[in-house]
Motif scaffolding. Structure first.
Motif, PDB file in Angstrom:
ATOM      1  N   GLN A   1       1.765   7.768  -5.989  1.00 58.06           N
ATOM      2  CA  GLN A   1       2.775   7.610  -7.041  1.00 58.06           C
ATOM      3  C   GLN A   1       4.164   8.058  -6.597  1.00 58.06           C
ATOM      4  O   GLN A   1       5.163   7.403  -6.932  1.00 58.06           O
ATOM      5  N   GLU A   2       4.261   9.135  -5.855  1.00 58.35           N
ATOM      6  CA  GLU A   2       5.572   9.632  -5.450  1.00 58.35           C
ATOM      7  C   GLU A   2       6.289   8.685  -4.500  1.00 58.35           C
ATOM      8  O   GLU A   2       7.503   8.779  -4.334  1.00 58.35           O
ATOM      9  N   GLY A   3       5.554   7.756  -3.901  1.00 58.29           N
ATOM     10  CA  GLY A   3       6.169   6.825  -2.962  1.00 58.29           C
ATOM     11  C   GLY A   3       6.604   5.509  -3.565  1.00 58.29           C
ATOM     12  O   GLY A   3       7.133   4.644  -2.851  1.00 58.29           O
ATOM     13  N   TYR A   4       6.422   5.329  -4.873  1.00 59.27           N
ATOM     14  CA  TYR A   4       6.685   4.023  -5.466  1.00 59.27           C
ATOM     15  C   TYR A   4       8.127   3.556  -5.243  1.00 59.27           C
ATOM     16  O   TYR A   4       8.392   2.359  -5.151  1.00 59.27           O
ATOM     17  N   GLY A   5       9.052   4.485  -5.163  1.00 59.29           N
ATOM     18  CA  GLY A   5      10.451   4.102  -4.956  1.00 59.29           C
ATOM     19  C   GLY A   5      10.712   3.473  -3.610  1.00 59.29           C
ATOM     20  O   GLY A   5      11.779   2.890  -3.392  1.00 59.29           O
ATOM     21  N   ALA A   6       9.741   3.569  -2.695  1.00 61.19           N
ATOM     22  CA  ALA A   6       9.907   3.010  -1.346  1.00 61.19           C
ATOM     23  C   ALA A   6       9.150   1.702  -1.171  1.00 61.19           C
ATOM     24  O   ALA A   6       8.928   1.259  -0.039  1.00 61.19           O
ATOM     25  N   LEU A   7       8.753   1.068  -2.269  1.00 58.43           N
ATOM     26  CA  LEU A   7       8.056  -0.216  -2.183  1.00 58.43           C
ATOM     27  C   LEU A   7       8.895  -1.204  -1.385  1.00 58.43           C
ATOM     28  O   LEU A   7      10.104  -1.319  -1.582  1.00 58.43           O
ATOM     29  N   ARG A   8       8.234  -1.961  -0.491  1.00 57.51           N
ATOM     30  CA  ARG A   8       8.956  -2.782   0.484  1.00 57.51           C
ATOM     31  C   ARG A   8       8.989  -4.267   0.140  1.00 57.51           C
ATOM     32  O   ARG A   8       9.140  -5.104   1.031  1.00 57.51           O
ATOM     33  N   CYS A   9       8.858  -4.633  -1.139  1.00 59.90           N
ATOM     34  CA  CYS A   9       8.896  -6.045  -1.487  1.00 59.90           C
ATOM     35  C   CYS A   9       9.392  -6.198  -2.918  1.00 59.90           C
ATOM     36  O   CYS A   9       9.376  -5.241  -3.692  1.00 59.90           O
TER      37      CYS A   9
END
Length: 276
Positions: free
Chosen positions: A207-215
């Motif tokens: 969840q904490e990485g959602y801001g780094a979604l690559r698409c």
């Protein structure tokens, strides 16, 4: 009852996973939720196949894929399967449309297994805590009792529970294919097994990485979702970069039955290279 065949199989960690494919064009992968199967796409996949090569499969422990005692059907495993299937299909950057647990699976595969997508459409996904209905919480605490209760009691429970995933009332013939995989001794055990293995830590891990979604990403949410409230959809969309958020009226959690036309319209507008 609509015929839904998964003619091909893939051996994953010693278990048979059934899958199918239809159409031509750039690849599009459909991921189902729980307690459903790839059958949830039966009204949608043929229309998308006019524009795409559409891939779909049943997760281990679901639908036509293998069910067995002691099976790991958790979200902690499903992302590894998706990564393995994408390699098997030789798909490097497909479009993905994912529902419920399929949404968590797509997100975990993206962040934990370096799976890249050309676009991602999430439909009422399991993605941020807390999730899990009161029924799910109760079953998680008493899996053995539910798995061993008389078959007639289980068969009476299933329509009420699965029926609560839709806003519109499904007549018995339309509800039956969603219930069928969970009938009998094997299906009944599998049904409660998948609930017992639901764990918030699997979404917490990413969840904490959602801001780094690559698409590019869009989120569709049924306004009448009784399983995961609309507010969770808005919250998720705010965590994802430049997410397109669409709330769908007169739709519950299983949008594929309540409002399949909304999914088709959103896909044709959002997927690269699709024309209405």
């Amino acid at each position: 009852m609509t015929e839904w065949n998964l003619p091909d199989s893939f051996l994953f960690e010693g278990e048979s996973v059934r899958f199918g494919r239809m159409g031509d064009g750039p690849p599009l992968v459909l991921l189902h939720g729980t307690p459903f199967s790839s059958y949830e796409w039966h009204r949608i996949a043929p229309l998308l196949a006019r524009h795409r090569s559409v891939y779909f499969y049943d997760m281990p422990g679901y639908g036509q894929s293998e069910m067995r005692d002691g099976q790991d059907v958790s979200l902690g495993r499903q992302n590894r399967l998706l990564a393995a299937l994408l390699r098997h299909w030789k798909l490097e950057q497909p479009d993905v449309i994912a529902h419920d647990f399929g949404g968590a699976t797509a997100l975990r595969a993206h962040f934990l297994n370096d799976c890249d997508y050309r676009s991602l459409t999430l439909i009422d996904p399991v993605a941020i805590r807390p999730w899990g209905s009161p029924f799910v919480q109760h079953v998680r605490q008493h899996e053995e009792a539910f798995a061993g209760m008389p078959g007639y009691a289980h068969e009476a429970l299933l329509p009420a529970y699965i029926g609560s995933s839709v806003y519109l009332t499904l007549p018995d013939p339309r509800l039956a294919p969603y219930i069928a995989p969970w009938l009998g001794e094997t299906g009944q055990k599998a049904f409660y097994r998948q609930i017992a293995q639901m764990d918030l830590r699997y979404t917490d891990e990413v969840q904490e990485g959602y801001g780094a979604l690559r698409c590019p990403v869009q989120v569709l949410w049924g306004e009448e979702d009784q399983w995961i409230p609309l507010e969770k959809g808005r919250e998720l969309a705010e965590l994802l970069p430049n997410a397109r958020f669409l709330q769908v009226p007169n739709s519950g959690h299983l949008m594929q039955e309540d409002a399949p036309e909304a999914i088709i319209a959103a896909a044709l507008e959002f997927l690269p290279g699709c024309d209405r």
